[in-house]
Design an enzyme around this catalytic site. Sequence first.
Site, short mmCIF file in Angstrom:
data_model
loop_
_atom_site.label_atom_id
_atom_site.label_comp_id
_atom_site.label_asym_id
_atom_site.label_seq_id
_atom_site.Cartn_x
_atom_site.Cartn_y
_atom_site.Cartn_z
N ALA A 39 0.90 2.17 9.25
CA ALA A 39 -0.27 1.46 9.77
C ALA A 39 -0.02 -0.03 9.89
CB ALA A 39 -1.47 1.71 8.84
N THR A 40 0.94 -0.56 9.13
CA THR A 40 1.25 -1.98 9.16
C THR A 40 2.38 -2.30 10.12
OG1 THR A 40 0.50 -2.26 6.88
CG2 THR A 40 1.96 -3.97 7.75
N LYS A 52 8.36 4.77 11.83
CA LYS A 52 8.29 6.21 11.60
C LYS A 52 8.50 6.50 10.12
CE LYS A 52 10.45 10.52 13.18
NZ LYS A 52 11.53 11.09 14.02
N THR A 78 7.97 -1.98 -4.14
CA THR A 78 7.21 -3.15 -3.73
C THR A 78 7.31 -4.20 -4.83
OG1 THR A 78 5.10 -3.84 -2.76
CG2 THR A 78 4.98 -2.40 -4.69
N ALA A 118 0.32 -3.43 3.30
CA ALA A 118 -0.24 -2.08 3.19
C ALA A 118 -1.44 -1.96 4.12
CB ALA A 118 -0.66 -1.78 1.75
N ASP A 161 0.79 5.46 1.54
CA ASP A 161 0.32 6.16 2.75
C ASP A 161 -0.28 7.52 2.40
OD1 ASP A 161 1.50 4.08 4.40
OD2 ASP A 161 3.43 5.02 3.97
N GLU A 162 -0.94 7.62 1.24
CA GLU A 162 -1.50 8.91 0.82
C GLU A 162 -2.87 9.21 1.40
OE1 GLU A 162 0.96 7.30 -2.70
OE2 GLU A 162 -0.67 6.53 -1.45
N HIS A 178 -4.69 0.33 5.31
CA HIS A 178 -5.58 1.45 5.02
C HIS A 178 -6.36 1.80 6.29
CE1 HIS A 178 -5.78 0.76 0.38
NE2 HIS A 178 -4.58 1.02 0.84
N LYS A 218 -5.58 6.84 0.98
CA LYS A 218 -6.55 6.24 0.06
C LYS A 218 -7.73 5.64 0.80
CE LYS A 218 -3.22 3.69 -1.67
NZ LYS A 218 -2.02 4.34 -1.09
#
EC number: 6.3.4.4
Length: 434
Positions: free
Chosen positions: A309-310, A314, A249, A49, A23-24, A51, A26
Amino acid sequence: MESKPFSLPSQSATVLIGTQFGDEGKGKLVDYLSDQYDIVVRYQGGANAGHTICFDGKSVVLHLIPSGIFNEKCVCVIGNGVVIDPVALLEEIATVEALGYEVKGRLFISHNAHLIMPYHKRLDSLSESAQGDQKIGTTGRGIGPSYEDKFARKGIRVVDLLNAEVLQEKLRENLAQKNRLFTTIYDGEEIDVESMVREYEEFDKIIDPYITNTQLYLNRQLREGRTVLLEGAQGSLLDVDHGTYPFVTSSNPTSGGACTGSGIAPNHIGKVIGVCKAYMTRVGNGAFPTELFDETGEELGRVGHEFGATTGRKRRCGWIDLVAMRYAVAVNGITELALTKLDVLDGFEEIQVCNSYTLDGKEIFDFPTDHETLSRVKPVLTPMKGWMASNADARNFEEMRPAAKQFVEFLENELEVPVTFISVGPGRNETVFR
């Protein structure tokens, strides 16, 4: 016989990876950089993941298709290291096409990539529930069970969709075993074999135009002078070998995984760009030395919109951890850094940076590689003055607030890697290059 001259590798491939717990940011960087590359490759992970890309007033979340799909000159590749949920993939293709972007002819899927099946998702959920207090915090998307089958040499690959007899045989073998697990271990119901065979035979007709030998394709493109951007999912600290095991993961987001997950040799890699937030977040369980449990942590989450996002979960928030990042820089061979979400810190009078830990009363500077030790460390925090203003209008480093520049320079000096990209806002153009 006249000998042929040796040709050196082009080094025209770049790896872009997360240096933290994922969650940087990318997605924004890949979307921005895709203008400079002919091909963008996703090399590991699956639909666990997300994006997020912001452009033209829209916010789009992709899980499988590389972020470069919104650059019409860019070809996108899903590599052999990815595990693919066909249902999720078709939904993404439809989403991209609905936005007016052509996908056919611009998206190629490795014939050697493994598939995520419905039984993988069910096993993921059942196994996680059975863990109790020892839950990993998976997304429940079937990623881990799919990789388990891959390494147990029982997996079903994309290429199997092209041969109905092989597909039927593998599905029946797998379901015979999985149904025994569902009924005897988890006291659940069986999955109907014939209905799944029919469903997955239909996928062949839809996905067939995208399937190719991407290893050969990518190496041919590199030989012909094309440039390639390899896009990682998750982050280095979640790597199954180098991360906070077992809270990791199931794949290798680190730079080594870029080669094994794409079929591109290491000597083609010219740059390794590490992406990091100006603070840190983590989803799910596992040690997080700089985690904040107070109002400051809540504020970081609110301002940074820190929800997965997935999964929508929180995210846990904390200060930036340079001990962990020094480790990520070393493990990945990072040549430059991209700093994201600097704007989230705009309203803080004081910012903290972790540059060392204490362990049993002793100061340490190296990242512990075992989770039990990492869970016992305490962060040593260095306070820095905040800038209390937006940098969103800055387009070069000199236009940024003095305290913001000092923060960036401090990170560079401590990590001994240049920061070449700074995101000063969520918009595509709210970016500073150096």
